[in-house]
Structure formats: structure tokens, C-alpha cells
Write a protein that holds these residues in place. Structure first.
Motif, PDB file in Angstrom:
ATOM      1  N   ARG A 478       0.824  -1.210   0.000  1.00 26.71           N
ATOM      2  CA  ARG A 478       0.000   0.000   0.000  1.00 26.71           C
ATOM      3  C   ARG A 478       0.859   1.262   0.000  1.00 26.71           C
ATOM      4  N   ILE A 479       1.927   1.242   0.783  1.00 24.57           N
ATOM      5  CA  ILE A 479       2.794   2.418   0.830  1.00 24.57           C
ATOM      6  C   ILE A 479       3.492   2.617  -0.505  1.00 24.57           C
ATOM      7  N   GLU A 480       3.949   1.529  -1.128  1.00 22.53           N
ATOM      8  CA  GLU A 480       4.625   1.645  -2.418  1.00 22.53           C
ATOM      9  C   GLU A 480       3.683   2.186  -3.487  1.00 22.53           C
ATOM     10  N   LYS A 481       2.431   1.716  -3.469  1.00 21.47           N
ATOM     11  CA  LYS A 481       1.471   2.248  -4.439  1.00 21.47           C
ATOM     12  C   LYS A 481       1.185   3.718  -4.151  1.00 21.47           C
ATOM     13  N   ALA A 482       1.083   4.076  -2.859  1.00 16.79           N
ATOM     14  CA  ALA A 482       0.845   5.475  -2.494  1.00 16.79           C
ATOM     15  C   ALA A 482       2.002   6.351  -2.988  1.00 16.79           C
ATOM     16  N   LYS A 483       3.230   5.882  -2.836  1.00 20.34           N
ATOM     17  CA  LYS A 483       4.393   6.648  -3.295  1.00 20.34           C
ATOM     18  C   LYS A 483       4.342   6.857  -4.809  1.00 20.34           C
ATOM     19  N   ARG A 484       3.940   5.810  -5.531  1.00 17.00           N
ATOM     20  CA  ARG A 484       3.856   5.940  -6.989  1.00 17.00           C
ATOM     21  C   ARG A 484       2.788   6.956  -7.388  1.00 17.00           C
ATOM     22  N   LEU A 485       1.637   6.901  -6.711  1.00 18.40           N
ATOM     23  CA  LEU A 485       0.554   7.837  -7.024  1.00 18.40           C
ATOM     24  C   LEU A 485       0.934   9.271  -6.664  1.00 18.40           C
ATOM     25  N   ILE A 486       1.677   9.434  -5.567  1.00 13.99           N
ATOM     26  CA  ILE A 486       2.127  10.781  -5.172  1.00 13.99           C
ATOM     27  C   ILE A 486       3.078  11.331  -6.230  1.00 13.99           C
ATOM     28  N   THR A 492      -5.396  13.713  -5.370  1.00 13.91           N
ATOM     29  CA  THR A 492      -5.384  14.342  -4.048  1.00 13.91           C
ATOM     30  C   THR A 492      -5.052  13.277  -3.011  1.00 13.91           C
ATOM     31  N   VAL A 493      -4.744  13.719  -1.790  1.00 15.19           N
ATOM     32  CA  VAL A 493      -4.428  12.767  -0.713  1.00 15.19           C
ATOM     33  C   VAL A 493      -5.638  11.884  -0.423  1.00 15.19           C
ATOM     34  N   ARG A 494      -6.825  12.468  -0.459  1.00 16.13           N
ATOM     35  CA  ARG A 494      -8.034  11.677  -0.209  1.00 16.13           C
ATOM     36  C   ARG A 494      -8.198  10.591  -1.275  1.00 16.13           C
ATOM     37  N   GLU A 495      -7.960  10.932  -2.529  1.00 22.53           N
ATOM     38  CA  GLU A 495      -8.094   9.954  -3.610  1.00 22.53           C
ATOM     39  C   GLU A 495      -7.050   8.858  -3.475  1.00 22.53           C
ATOM     40  N   ILE A 496      -5.849   9.234  -3.114  1.00 25.02           N
ATOM     41  CA  ILE A 496      -4.782   8.234  -2.926  1.00 25.02           C
ATOM     42  C   ILE A 496      -5.139   7.297  -1.788  1.00 25.02           C
ATOM     43  N   ALA A 497      -5.647   7.880  -0.691  1.00 23.68           N
ATOM     44  CA  ALA A 497      -6.028   7.055   0.469  1.00 23.68           C
ATOM     45  C   ALA A 497      -7.059   6.003   0.074  1.00 23.68           C
ATOM     46  N   GLU A 498      -8.051   6.391  -0.706  1.00 29.58           N
ATOM     47  CA  GLU A 498      -9.073   5.437  -1.137  1.00 29.58           C
ATOM     48  C   GLU A 498      -8.491   4.381  -2.065  1.00 29.58           C
ATOM     49  N   LEU A 499      -7.563   4.770  -2.925  1.00 28.84           N
ATOM     50  CA  LEU A 499      -6.975   3.826  -3.884  1.00 28.84           C
ATOM     51  C   LEU A 499      -6.080   2.793  -3.215  1.00 28.84           C
ATOM     52  N   PRO A 505      -7.997   9.814   5.002  1.00 27.98           N
ATOM     53  CA  PRO A 505      -6.705  10.336   4.525  1.00 27.98           C
ATOM     54  C   PRO A 505      -5.758  10.685   5.668  1.00 27.98           C
ATOM     55  N   ASN A 506      -6.318  11.064   6.818  1.00 28.89           N
ATOM     56  CA  ASN A 506      -5.459  11.380   7.967  1.00 28.89           C
ATOM     57  C   ASN A 506      -4.708  10.131   8.442  1.00 28.89           C
ATOM     58  N   TYR A 507      -5.391   8.983   8.385  1.00 27.72           N
ATOM     59  CA  TYR A 507      -4.737   7.743   8.794  1.00 27.72           C
ATOM     60  C   TYR A 507      -3.614   7.387   7.826  1.00 27.72           C
ATOM     61  N   LEU A 508      -3.879   7.583   6.515  1.00 29.59           N
ATOM     62  CA  LEU A 508      -2.816   7.336   5.527  1.00 29.59           C
ATOM     63  C   LEU A 508      -1.611   8.229   5.814  1.00 29.59           C
ATOM     64  N   ILE A 520       3.560  13.328   3.472  1.00 28.69           N
ATOM     65  CA  ILE A 520       3.182  13.201   2.063  1.00 28.69           C
ATOM     66  C   ILE A 520       3.576  14.444   1.286  1.00 28.69           C
ATOM     67  N   SER A 521       3.372  15.609   1.885  1.00 28.19           N
ATOM     68  CA  SER A 521       3.712  16.861   1.190  1.00 28.19           C
ATOM     69  C   SER A 521       5.215  16.963   0.950  1.00 28.19           C
ATOM     70  N   GLU A 522       6.010  16.509   1.917  1.00 22.97           N
ATOM     71  CA  GLU A 522       7.469  16.520   1.735  1.00 22.97           C
ATOM     72  C   GLU A 522       7.874  15.577   0.592  1.00 22.97           C
ATOM     73  N   TYR A 523       7.247  14.426   0.570  1.00 25.64           N
ATOM     74  CA  TYR A 523       7.565  13.465  -0.480  1.00 25.64           C
ATOM     75  C   TYR A 523       7.105  13.988  -1.839  1.00 25.64           C
ATOM     76  N   ARG A 524       5.936  14.617  -1.875  1.00 25.90           N
ATOM     77  CA  ARG A 524       5.416  15.161  -3.115  1.00 25.90           C
ATOM     78  C   ARG A 524       6.320  16.262  -3.679  1.00 25.90           C
ATOM     79  N   SER A 525       7.056  16.932  -2.759  1.00 22.94           N
ATOM     80  CA  SER A 525       7.918  18.043  -3.184  1.00 22.94           C
ATOM     81  C   SER A 525       9.142  17.588  -3.957  1.00 22.94           C
ATOM     82  N   GLY A 526       9.376  16.287  -3.988  1.00 22.04           N
ATOM     83  CA  GLY A 526      10.470  15.801  -4.828  1.00 22.04           C
ATOM     84  C   GLY A 526      11.451  14.892  -4.135  1.00 22.04           C
ATOM     85  N   ASN A 527      11.174  14.498  -2.878  1.00 24.66           N
ATOM     86  CA  ASN A 527      12.084  13.604  -2.168  1.00 24.66           C
ATOM     87  C   ASN A 527      11.732  12.163  -2.532  1.00 24.66           C
TER      88      ASN A 527
END
Length: 530
Positions: A478-486, A492-499, A505-508, A520-527
Motif C-alpha cells: 500500500r505504501i509503495e502504491k501510495a508513493k507511486r501515485l504521489i 489528491t491525498v483523499r483519492e490516494i487514500a481510497e486507492l 486520509p489522515n490515517y494514511l 506526504i507533502s514533503e515526499y510530493r515536493s520531490g524527495n
């Protein structure tokens, strides 16, 4: 769709409020109208609105009296009051009551009126969501309890290595210090010739499993296992006294009601019952129920309820030997020679008992060993059924030993033939299933059913091969898929959480931070080097 009741003794005021609501919400609201306090009370009784807009100053039953009368019956209706300026102080005081949401001054200002309505609508929606979450939590709790009950029964009846957990389960279910007995219901299907068909039995039992659970929960305090092959195992607990006759009578009454329900469902079934023991020693009662069932099959298949005390000559307490535990351990480790040595020791002990042991007790011991092996390993079903038939017909303890040795050899052959290839295939199937259902709730029961293994055996197998629990692997997926989607930056974070199977989304966000060490925002920024 929500329903709103507009109440004012001035029809023009009611029409104005209706117009504003229609303009803003269209057909999203049902709108009812009343022109007096009495009409408002009667309308609420007939249609039960979600929101009532109530004028305070009306002839007859005024607004506040009407609200109090409505609240006597419906505590969850939300009220907004409208009032002229001269009643301003009264309005201010009224909103301090828990019945009143807010007040609106006349003449009504469109923006203020609609803003007040929307605040109440948002509050109602929030309450509905909270109630929905509460119901989901209750549903999940019931599901969790059911799973825990099945695991508890598994430890008692199947897993010789689960003894250390039984006391913990007793505390969990608040049954520490109580006594309990095992009631074992065995389902049978009738062949075309009228005899019992041992293959595929229990289909109707599984179909009506929930009904059996409901009946049992109403009749007694009990913990209910799953239907495995064709057996439903139930642990009945309580403050049983020393009157064994009354205890047996009560147990038989429960059994009779279950068989009546089975007959209603079109199933043929039988029930075997063990004696009460301290709940931490419930396995002894399970073994007695097994013995009672074997004796019923051997001597009196027409009897549908058989209690361990009915055995007569075997009323002495059944004590499980260390040999059986050692044998199971050898089989699970794949140690054939050691297993055959343990079998030799078991039957040497039985033969030394001479007449005090007897052929029947040796048969019961053999049947117990075979049943335990089959329950643990789920292998060589045809051979298992054949072994049971051979045991019943055998006339010597030497012959019983040969039957046991052959059965164990067959089980080991089936378990460890192409073991590595089969095991790898099972793990791959499980991983593929998890990956295909990441957006859903994936349970151990579902995965185990997909790979055709028991929950306990699959969980143990997965960890031994993969080096981690299946739940840890599912989280990793789940985390790997979330990273790919990010990284794709299209969701959005809500859409990723559902996927990835997290409705919240807060739990994700919490899980992602814990797993990756960044938000998530730090990772989305390019890390993306994680």
C-alpha cells in the motif's frame, strides 16, 4: 434527502422562506409548511422533519411550547427560531437551551437565513457521518470478535501449540474462572442410496452458519468456531455446579434444539458432547466430544446425540499423552523417522496396558491421532477417511499401529512433495491477491480462502517463507502504491487514500510518515529517493 418544516402564523413569511430555500437548494430538500404551533406539532408527528424553523410569537400554542412538545417524542430534530426585534432578549435566552440551534431576526435577511440553514445542514451531515463511522466500528468489532472466537476454538481443538494463548483469550472474553464443555455438531449429506456421504458434507451447515450462531447465542453463553470440513465446534461456558445429571440434561436440550433447526434447514446432523472442565482445560472436553463421536460412529449411528458419559466403559478421564504432541511436532517439521519412532512408542505403551487398555481404547487413541493430524495438516483427505474405516474394522493393536504408520507416511508424502515449488506458488498467489485488492479491506480470512488454506496455517506459512507477516507485506504494498501515485501528482491525498485501502486520509498520512519518515507533502515536493 432532508426534510424541513417552516412554521409561522404569517403565510407570507412562510412563502418567503420557501422561496429562498427553493432558490438555493432546489429539489434537495423536502419542504413542509405549518401556520401554528399546533399544526407544527401534528406535522412533526406525521412526517418527522430533520429541521424545524419556528416563529416564537404565535397565537395558541406558541413556538417554544410547540418545540418542547415535539422534543418529548423526537430528540434529534434541529430547531431554528425566528422572531421580531421586540422578542430579541427572549430569543437570545432560548438558544441557551439544548433544543435550539440558533435564532434569526425578522424581517428575514436572505444571506443570514440561508447561512443559518446551511450551518444546521452541515451539523446534520456531520452527525450522520459520525453515526455511520460508529456503525462501521461496531460492525468491525463484531467481525473481530467473531474472528477471535474462531481462533480461540482453533487453539482449543486444533493447535497443540496454542496452550499459552488460551488464558489470554479467557481474559479477553471475561470467562476466566468459569467452567465449559464442548458441543460438536457434525453435518451429514445423504447419498442417493440413503447413506451418509462423507465427501462434501457440511455444505448446508455453512449455508446456515449465521442462523446456527444466532440460535446458540440466544440459548446459552458460548463461543462458536468456524465450520471446518463438516464440524461446528461450540464452547458452552457458565457457572456449572456439581450436578452432572442436570448439566448433561441442559446440554442435551441445547443439542435437541440445534438438531430441530438442522432438520428444518434440510440437513442431517449429529451432536457429540464432552463434560465441563475449567475453561482453560476445555481441550479435555473437546477430546471427550471426539471420543463420543467415534463411539457413536462405531456402535450406534442411529443415535444423533451422544454424550461422553454415554460411553459407559470409557467414563474414566481421557488424558492426552505426550506422544501425540511429539508426533504432531515431528510431522510439522517433516521428520518422518522421528514420527515413526514416536508411533512405535505410543503403541508399545498401549500394548503394555494389556486388558486394562483394551482394543476399544486403542482404537479411540488411533482415531484421535488421525483426526488431530488431519485438522493440523489438511492433507490426504481420502487417505484420512480410509484410515478411519480401517481403524473401526481392525481387530488388533498391532494392526492399528500399522494403519497409523501408513497414514502418517501418506500425510508427510503429500505435505513435502514439491514443497518448495508449492510454497512459492502460495506466496505468489497471496501477494497477487493483495495487490489486486489494495483499495479494499483485505482480511486474513479472505487471503487464506483464496489460497485454499486455513487461516492459522497460511499465516504461519507466509511468515516462515516471506520473513514477515502478511499484514506487514500488505502495508508495504500500500505504501509503495501510495508513493507511486504521489509521484504522478495527479491525485489528491483523499483519492490516494481510497486507492490504497485507507478511507481516512489522515490515517494514511500517519502511516506514510511512520513508514517513510517524511510527510506526504514533503515526499510530493520531490524527495523520491525513499
Amino acid at each position: 434527502m432532508l426534510r424541513i418544516l417552516l412554521t409561522d402564523d404569517e403565510p407570507l413569511a412562510v412563502d418567503a422562506m420557501e422561496y429562498m430555500l427553493r432558490k438555493r437548494f432546489g429539489d434537495k430538500l423536502f419542504i413542509d409548511k405549518a401556520y401554528s404551533g399546533k399544526e407544527a406539532v401534528e406535522s412533526c408527528m406525521n412526517s418527522r422533519p430533520d429541521i424545524v424553523v419556528m416563529d416564537i410569537n404565535m397565537p395558541g400554542i406558541d413556538g417554544m411550547e410547540a418545540i418542547l412538545k415535539i422534543k418529548e417524542t423526537y430528540r434529534d430534530i434541529h430547531f431554528l427560531i425566528v422572531t421580531a426585534l421586540e422578542y430579541f432578549d427572549y430569543a437570545v435566552e432560548s438558544v441557551k437551551m439544548e433544543e435550539i440551534e440558533d435564532y434569526i431576526l425578522k424581517p428575514l435577511k436572505k444571506d443570514l437565513f440561508l447561512a443559518a440553514i446551511e450551518r444546521v445542514l452541515h451539523k446534520i451531515e456531520a452527525q450522520k457521518q459520525a453515526k455511520k463511522r460508529m456503525l462501521e466500528m461496531e460492525e468491525q468489532m463484531q467481525l473481530a470478535i467473531s474472528i477471535l472466537e474462531k481462533n480461540f476454538i482453533g487453539f482449543i481443538c486444533v493447535d497443540g501449540y496454542g496452550k499459552d494463548y488460551i488464558a489470554e483469550y479467557c481474559e479477553l472474553f471475561s470467562i476466566t474462572g468459569k467452567r465449559a464443555y464442548v458441543l460438536m455438531m457434525e453435518f451429514e449429506e445423504q447419498s442417493s442410496q440413503g447413506g451418509a456421504n462423507g465427501i462434501g458434507v457440511g455444505v448446508l451447515g455453512v449455508k446456515y452458519y449465521k442462523e446456527y450462531c444466532n440460535i446458540l447465542k440466544r440459548m446459552c453463553n458460548c463461543i462458536i468456531g468456524d465450520i471446518i470440513r463438516n464440524r461446528l465446534v461450540v464452547l458452552v461456558y457458565g457457572e456449572f455446579g456439581q450436578d452432572s445429571y442436570e448439566e448433561k440434561k441442559d446440554a442435551v436440550q441445547i443439542a435437541l434444539k440445534l438438531l430441530q433447526r438442522a432438520d428444518y434447514f434440510g440437513s442431517r446432523a449429529s451432536i457429540s458432547i464432552g463434560r465441563p472442565y475449567a475453561v482453560t482445560e476445555a481441550r479435555r472436553s473437546y477430546l471427550e466430544a471426539l471420543q463420543a463421536n467415534y463411539r457413536r460412529l462405531e456402535y450406534t449411528t442411529d443415535t444423533l446425540i451422544y454424550h461422553f458419559d454415554d460411553i459407559g466403559e470409557a467414563k474414566e478421564e481421557y488424558i492426552e499423552t505426550d506422544g501425540e504432541e511429539k508426533l504432531i511436532g515431528c510431522i510439522l517439521k517433516g521428520e518422518k523417522e522421528a514420527a515413526l519412532t514416536v508411533i512405535q512408542d505410543i503403541y508399545t505403551h498401549l500394548r503394555r496396558g494389556g486388558k486394562s487398555v483394551g482394543l476399544n481404547r486403542a482404537k479411540n487413541c488411533t482415531l484421535s491421532i488421525a483426526a488431530r493430524i488431519f485438522a493440523e495438516c489438511r492433507k490426504a483427505e481420502d487417505t484420512y477417511i480410509q484410515a478411519l474405516e480401517q481403524v473401526i474394522q481392525e481387530k488388533s493393536i498391532w494392526g492399528l499401529q500399522k494403519i497409523c504408520e501408513q497414514y502418517v507416511s501418506n500425510v508427510l508424502r503429500d505435505i513435502y512433495a514439491d514443497k518448495e515449488e508449492k510454497t512459492t506458488g502460495i506466496i505468489e498467489q497471496a501477494n497477487a491477491y493483495m495487490l489486486a485488492h489494495l483499495s479494499e479491506k483485505v482480511s486474513l480470512e479472505e487471503i487464506a480462502r483464496h489460497v485454499n488454506l486455513s487461516e492459522y496455517y497460511f499465516s504461519r506459512l507466509y511468515k516462515s517463507v516471506a520473513g514477515k507477516n502478511y499484514s506487514d507485506q500488505l502495508l508495504c504494498f500500500r505504501i509503495e502504491k501510495a508513493k507511486r501515485l504521489i509521484r504522478e501528482k495527479e491525485y489528491t491525498v483523499r483519492e490516494i487514500a481510497e486507492l490504497v485501502g485507507y478511507p481516512d486520509p489522515n490515517y494514511l498520512s500517519k502511516v506514510f510518515k511512520k513508514y517513510t519518515g517524511m510527510t506526504i507533502s514533503e515526499y510530493r515536493s520531490g524527495n523520491f529517493d525513499l
